[in-house]
Design a protein around this motif. Sequence first.
Motif, mmCIF file in Angstrom:
data_model
loop_
_atom_site.group_PDB
_atom_site.id
_atom_site.type_symbol
_atom_site.label_atom_id
_atom_site.label_comp_id
_atom_site.label_asym_id
_atom_site.label_seq_id
_atom_site.Cartn_x
_atom_site.Cartn_y
_atom_site.Cartn_z
ATOM 1 N N PRO A 128 0.797 -1.236 0.000
ATOM 2 C CA PRO A 128 0.000 0.000 0.000
ATOM 3 C C PRO A 128 0.829 1.287 0.000
ATOM 4 C CG PRO A 128 -0.207 -1.175 2.101
ATOM 5 C CD PRO A 128 0.515 -2.083 1.173
ATOM 6 N N ASP A 129 2.041 1.263 0.573
ATOM 7 C CA ASP A 129 2.851 2.498 0.592
ATOM 8 C C ASP A 129 3.844 2.555 -0.569
ATOM 9 O OD1 ASP A 129 4.626 0.577 1.400
ATOM 10 O OD2 ASP A 129 5.154 1.485 3.312
ATOM 11 N N ASP A 130 3.791 1.578 -1.485
ATOM 12 C CA ASP A 130 4.692 1.510 -2.649
ATOM 13 C C ASP A 130 6.144 1.230 -2.258
ATOM 14 O OD1 ASP A 130 2.647 1.927 -4.509
ATOM 15 O OD2 ASP A 130 2.858 4.099 -4.395
ATOM 16 N N HIS A 131 6.360 0.748 -1.058
ATOM 17 C CA HIS A 131 7.722 0.407 -0.635
ATOM 18 C C HIS A 131 8.383 -0.560 -1.623
ATOM 19 C CE1 HIS A 131 10.548 -2.356 1.302
ATOM 20 N NE2 HIS A 131 10.933 -1.329 2.040
ATOM 21 N N VAL A 171 2.938 -6.863 6.151
ATOM 22 C CA VAL A 171 1.750 -6.598 6.988
ATOM 23 C C VAL A 171 2.147 -5.482 7.969
ATOM 24 C CG1 VAL A 171 0.144 -7.586 8.659
ATOM 25 C CG2 VAL A 171 0.930 -8.972 6.706
ATOM 26 N N GLY A 172 1.614 -4.276 7.725
ATOM 27 C CA GLY A 172 2.057 -3.073 8.436
ATOM 28 C C GLY A 172 2.111 -3.202 9.949
ATOM 29 N N ASP A 216 -1.246 -15.565 7.859
ATOM 30 C CA ASP A 216 -2.607 -15.564 8.417
ATOM 31 C C ASP A 216 -3.320 -14.262 8.053
ATOM 32 O OD1 ASP A 216 -2.102 -18.018 9.492
ATOM 33 O OD2 ASP A 216 -1.693 -17.292 11.530
ATOM 34 N N ALA A 217 -2.600 -13.133 8.177
ATOM 35 C CA ALA A 217 -3.219 -11.832 7.869
ATOM 36 C C ALA A 217 -3.477 -11.693 6.362
ATOM 37 C CB ALA A 217 -2.305 -10.701 8.340
ATOM 38 N N GLN A 218 -2.526 -12.082 5.534
ATOM 39 C CA GLN A 218 -2.693 -11.881 4.085
ATOM 40 C C GLN A 218 -3.773 -12.784 3.502
ATOM 41 O OE1 GLN A 218 1.466 -12.195 2.720
ATOM 42 N NE2 GLN A 218 1.577 -9.956 2.633
ATOM 43 N N PHE A 219 -3.789 -14.048 3.893
ATOM 44 C CA PHE A 219 -4.799 -14.964 3.325
ATOM 45 C C PHE A 219 -6.216 -14.591 3.766
ATOM 46 C CE2 PHE A 219 -1.140 -17.347 2.081
ATOM 47 C CZ PHE A 219 -1.530 -18.128 1.009
#
Length: 335
Positions: free
Chosen positions: A66-69, A292-293, A177-180
């Motif tokens: 999301p931050d284009d890192h 995951v921020g 876990d967070a991404q899925f």
Amino acid sequence: MNYSDMVSETWRHGELGAAPHDYRALVRYATLAASSHNTQPWIFKLESNRIQVLPDLSRRCPAVDPDDHHLYASLGCATENLLLAAQAAGLKGLCRFDASTSGLQVDFEEAPAARSALFDAIPLRQCSRSEYDGAPLSAEELEQLQGAGHGDGVSVLLMTDADQKGLVADYVAKGNDAQFADPAWARELKSWIRFNGKEAVHSGDGLYGPATGNPDVPRWLGLLAMKGTFSARNQNKKDYRHIHSSSAIAVIYSETDDIPHWIEAGRCYQRLALQAAALGLRTAFINQPVEVGRLRPEFARAIGIDGRRPDLILRIGRGPEMPRSLRRPIGDVIR
Ligand SMILES: Cc1cc2nc3c(=O)[nH]c(=O)nc-3n(C[C@H](O)[C@H](O)[C@H](O)COP(=O)(O)O)c2cc1C
């Protein structure tokens, strides 16, 4: 062209000596760099004695990045290859961040041609998402990796203990876990998967299934298979095996969390991965804890780099070569 012809055409050295100022030849090397989801989010503007490496924001991945890192880190990866190729062609590249474009400006001046071991390794490097043999690295190998992976305001932490690998595996599992659980993340990932050679050749970008350890299948079958197997649980099992089979884990981290440092972190990754390839070692990313921020600061604290930004996480070891990812034609990325 079919997939294997395109692999041979892509992953080779070219003739730099014949045309030292052939900037297209330099750009071809730049495009062999890593990029997040193989999006190749770069545009090269060729000018007299200068190449500008610019972000292609149409290739953003807002769900995973999301931050284009990662987008800016990918620009750094390409720029590192560009500088190594320029050096081999007898050009010294002076590189600076240009805040007006958020890209890099590389100015060239004549210099003695020097073909480095990192340059030679450009066509050898790949993200090898396979199991490694777990054998320890020598002190000299670790020293060379450490030396290649740091930069201006960017450092690399190398971890080899089983306990440290266990800690990283735990955070990778939390990241999975967070991404899925995020439908936007899953949709975006699927949109970059190329299930077979035909799809990979057609787009010249994206994640080719067999390069991630899956069979080459028609799209409908790949999507159907994913319905049954695409889960955090399965990914956690695979990542646990992969992490514990690795000889070392590298975390590249920055003093300051801003675009110039993200780019620098990409340059550091590219040098580290090329150094690994030059030593006959494989590398693959396991970036979930930095993607995951909310996990990022917790992960930084857990590995002893509190207050710094962990940029990229890699595993390193000896293992088999995997099928290759492809690239778009350089005509598509030159302005
Ligand atoms: C900033 C950045 C982040 C990446 N993150 C991941 C990741 O989390 N997992 C992964 O398997 N590959 C990751 N990759 C690797 C890319 O998918 C890979 O570079 C691309 O598919 C091209 O393949 P190649 O490097 O083997 O040529 C990342 C690459 C970059 C530059």
